[in-house]
Each structure stands twice: as C-alpha cells, then as structure tokens.
Scaffold this motif. Structure first.
Motif, mmCIF file in Angstrom:
data_model
loop_
_atom_site.group_PDB
_atom_site.id
_atom_site.type_symbol
_atom_site.label_atom_id
_atom_site.label_comp_id
_atom_site.label_asym_id
_atom_site.label_seq_id
_atom_site.Cartn_x
_atom_site.Cartn_y
_atom_site.Cartn_z
ATOM 1 N N UNK A 87 0.832 -1.206 0.000
ATOM 2 C CA UNK A 87 0.000 0.000 0.000
ATOM 3 C C UNK A 87 0.865 1.255 0.000
ATOM 4 N N UNK A 88 1.933 1.241 0.804
ATOM 5 C CA UNK A 88 2.833 2.401 0.849
ATOM 6 C C UNK A 88 3.587 2.551 -0.461
ATOM 7 N N UNK A 89 4.030 1.443 -1.027
ATOM 8 C CA UNK A 89 4.716 1.487 -2.324
ATOM 9 C C UNK A 89 3.806 2.103 -3.384
ATOM 10 N N UNK A 90 2.586 1.602 -3.477
ATOM 11 C CA UNK A 90 1.637 2.104 -4.461
ATOM 12 C C UNK A 90 1.360 3.593 -4.248
ATOM 13 N N UNK A 91 1.181 3.972 -2.993
ATOM 14 C CA UNK A 91 0.850 5.373 -2.705
ATOM 15 C C UNK A 91 1.972 6.313 -3.139
ATOM 16 N N UNK A 92 3.209 5.942 -2.850
ATOM 17 C CA UNK A 92 4.311 6.814 -3.229
ATOM 18 C C UNK A 92 4.477 6.900 -4.749
ATOM 19 N N UNK A 93 4.342 5.786 -5.428
ATOM 20 C CA UNK A 93 4.481 5.827 -6.885
ATOM 21 C C UNK A 93 3.350 6.638 -7.515
ATOM 22 N N UNK A 94 2.168 6.550 -6.956
ATOM 23 C CA UNK A 94 1.045 7.352 -7.454
ATOM 24 C C UNK A 94 1.283 8.845 -7.234
ATOM 25 N N UNK A 95 2.022 9.176 -6.177
ATOM 26 C CA UNK A 95 2.301 10.585 -5.878
ATOM 27 C C UNK A 95 3.421 11.156 -6.744
ATOM 28 N N UNK A 96 4.064 10.305 -7.526
ATOM 29 C CA UNK A 96 5.048 10.811 -8.465
ATOM 30 C C UNK A 96 6.482 10.382 -8.249
ATOM 31 N N UNK A 97 6.730 9.562 -7.232
ATOM 32 C CA UNK A 97 8.082 9.025 -7.101
ATOM 33 C C UNK A 97 8.404 8.153 -8.305
ATOM 34 N N UNK A 98 9.622 8.228 -8.757
ATOM 35 C CA UNK A 98 10.059 7.383 -9.865
ATOM 36 C C UNK A 98 10.452 5.995 -9.380
ATOM 37 N N UNK A 99 10.979 5.935 -8.137
ATOM 38 C CA UNK A 99 11.485 4.665 -7.635
ATOM 39 C C UNK A 99 11.394 4.641 -6.114
ATOM 40 N N UNK A 100 10.949 3.514 -5.576
ATOM 41 C CA UNK A 100 10.975 3.303 -4.123
ATOM 42 C C UNK A 100 12.136 2.373 -3.792
ATOM 43 N N UNK A 101 12.699 2.575 -2.607
ATOM 44 C CA UNK A 101 13.828 1.775 -2.160
ATOM 45 C C UNK A 101 13.384 0.932 -0.970
ATOM 46 N N UNK A 102 13.516 -0.376 -1.097
ATOM 47 C CA UNK A 102 13.126 -1.300 -0.043
ATOM 48 C C UNK A 102 14.385 -1.840 0.626
ATOM 49 N N UNK A 103 14.527 -1.569 1.928
ATOM 50 C CA UNK A 103 15.717 -1.978 2.645
ATOM 51 C C UNK A 103 15.443 -3.069 3.657
ATOM 52 N N UNK A 104 14.817 -2.703 4.758
ATOM 53 C CA UNK A 104 14.544 -3.669 5.825
ATOM 54 C C UNK A 104 13.734 -4.862 5.316
ATOM 55 N N UNK A 105 12.719 -4.597 4.491
ATOM 56 C CA UNK A 105 11.874 -5.703 4.023
ATOM 57 C C UNK A 105 12.619 -6.629 3.069
ATOM 58 N N UNK A 106 13.703 -6.139 2.469
ATOM 59 C CA UNK A 106 14.480 -7.020 1.599
ATOM 60 C C UNK A 106 15.059 -8.187 2.397
ATOM 61 N N UNK A 107 15.304 -7.953 3.682
ATOM 62 C CA UNK A 107 15.786 -9.007 4.570
ATOM 63 C C UNK A 107 14.625 -9.745 5.216
ATOM 64 N N UNK A 108 13.650 -8.979 5.723
ATOM 65 C CA UNK A 108 12.592 -9.569 6.536
ATOM 66 C C UNK A 108 11.421 -10.130 5.727
ATOM 67 N N UNK A 109 11.215 -9.583 4.533
ATOM 68 C CA UNK A 109 10.084 -10.022 3.705
ATOM 69 C C UNK A 109 10.450 -9.938 2.229
ATOM 70 N N UNK A 110 11.407 -10.766 1.782
ATOM 71 C CA UNK A 110 11.867 -10.674 0.387
ATOM 72 C C UNK A 110 10.755 -10.927 -0.628
ATOM 73 N N UNK A 111 9.707 -11.635 -0.230
ATOM 74 C CA UNK A 111 8.593 -11.873 -1.150
ATOM 75 C C UNK A 111 7.931 -10.556 -1.549
ATOM 76 N N UNK A 112 7.914 -9.586 -0.643
ATOM 77 C CA UNK A 112 7.330 -8.282 -0.961
ATOM 78 C C UNK A 112 8.141 -7.577 -2.048
ATOM 79 N N UNK A 113 9.465 -7.704 -1.971
ATOM 80 C CA UNK A 113 10.315 -7.100 -2.992
ATOM 81 C C UNK A 113 9.981 -7.688 -4.354
#
Length: 240
Positions: A87-113
């Motif tokens: 939901x946060x990823x979608x919201x930021x991209x809709x607001x105009x971000x070109x790219x989101x950076x996933x850090x903690x979840x890359x370790x804790x929830x790689x399926x989300x990445x």
C-alpha cells in the motif's frame, strides 16, 4: 555514471547523519523542497531521498516534506525509509516518485520485494546497508548475519531496478567510499549498483567511475552541503 544528490529527512528538515547515528544529525536546510530545487538548478538528473524517521518507525514520517519536494521539482526521484508494504509502495508511486527503495523488508520479507518489482517494473530498488560486510536493518539499528553479496544475489531474478549499497561506516564521515567492496558487489551481480556512503570529493566520484565495475551511479550528501564537492563541476566531469 549518475550522481544522485541526497536529501536525508529528519523531523521535516534536510540533515546529514554521521555513520547513521540519529543523535549526530547536522541540519543543512529547514526547507527540503528549496534544497531540492537548488540541486535541480545545478543540473542534477536524479534526487535521492531518505525518510530517516520512517526508517526507524517502519512507516512514512516525513511524507509532507517528500510531497513538497515532488511538487517543487520535476526530475526523477527515489525514496527509501519506512516503506514496508504494498500500500505504501503504491501510494508513493502514485504521488510521483520514480522509484521506491526497499531496505529492511528485503531481509525480513523478500517476497514483498519480488511482488513489488513484478507489479512496478523499473520502479523498485533494494537498499543494502552494511557494516563490515553484514547487512543492517531498521534504520541501521539492527545488525544481521546476512552477507551483502548473498542478499544481492538472491534478487537476481526478481527484476529490481537497482541496488543501493551503503557502507554505514563511511556514511557522512567524509573519508571516501568503500570502493573495493562496492566494485566487488557490482561485479557479483547483474543488477545495477549505486554506491553510497563516503563520497566526499570529485576524486572519489572519478575513482568509483573508474573502479572496473559497471556502477550505475553514486550518492553524495554531506560533501555537497559542505561545499567539498561542487555539483555542477561533478556533473560536468562525469559527462566528460
């Protein structure tokens, strides 16, 4: 190689930390959108934003400052810090971000990445922050036993746009980047790698460019604010 000026956000202000310590923050501008405009006026092609409070809280905290930046400038912008669900990823991209950076979840929830990279091709990067070759998460406060290269290689087939590799011990210290470790990572994966932490001079940038690895770019913050690195001169040198 792209130079990404960094705007680190803490309590609505543009700051720089020393080696990731929140209590060692120097405020450089209390109007982050104005700072972004200065970087764009100097000719930058990208901006790199970090929600420092969000990295600790696990959710966006400096959203107002990020939105003000997105409204003020029109260069592609990437953001990390506290982005840990779709939901946060979608919201930021809709607001105009070109790219989101996933850090903690890359370790804790790689399926989300993987899910996000599939849903938003080219718009999801993985942030790998490390001390002594081991990945740190949750605003760099928690250390893991995960090796940098192992984590990076686990996303080879995920379709992520880039890996942003930060050597925490070099971040904000103005002591130069960890060129050897950055080059080794870039040579170990096919995913574009962006160097972060310690870029404090034009010589540092050129050393990264010429390190023998195909780096996508480098992030610099404190050196640009302190004047140790002139943004216009650096951009011109990288294009030469």
């Amino acid at each position: 190689m792209i130079l990404y000026p960094a705007i680190d956000l803490k309590d609505g202000q543009a700051v720089r930390l020393l080696k990731g310590e929140m209590d060692k923050a120097t405020v450089f501008n209390d109007d982050p959108a104005s700072q972004a405009a200065k970087f764009v006026e100097a000719g930058c092609e990208w901006l790199h934003l970090v929600d420092l409070n969000g990295a600790f809280a696990g959710e966006p905290v400096n959203a107002a400052a990020v939105e003000a930046i997105l409204e003020r400038v029109d260069v592609p912008t990437q953001l990390g810090g506290g982005i840990r669900d779709m939901a946060t990823i979608e919201r930021w991209l809709e607001k105009g971000l070109k790219r989101v950076i996933l850090g903690t979840v890359a370790v804790e929830n790689p399926a989300l990445v993987r899910e996000a990279a599939s849903a938003f091709p080219g718009q999801v990067a993985v942030g790998i922050d490390a001390r002594n070759g081991l990945v740190a998460t949750r605003g760099w406060a928690e250390e893991t036993d995960v090796q940098v290269t192992d984590l990076a290689q686990s996303f080879e087939d995920a379709g992520v746009a880039a890996i942003i590799y930060t050597d925490i011990n070099r971040d904000g210290a103005m002591q130069g980047p960890n060129i050897e470790a950055t080059a080794a990572l870039a040579n170990a994966v096919s995913i574009p790698v962006i160097a972060s932490g310690g870029v404090s001079s034009l010589d540092d940038l050129l050393a990264l460019r010429d390190c023998g690895a195909p780096l996508n770019g480098a992030i610099s913050g404190r050196a640009l604010y302190d004047g140790a690195l002139d943004l216009q001169a650096a951009l011109a040198a990288l294009k030469a």
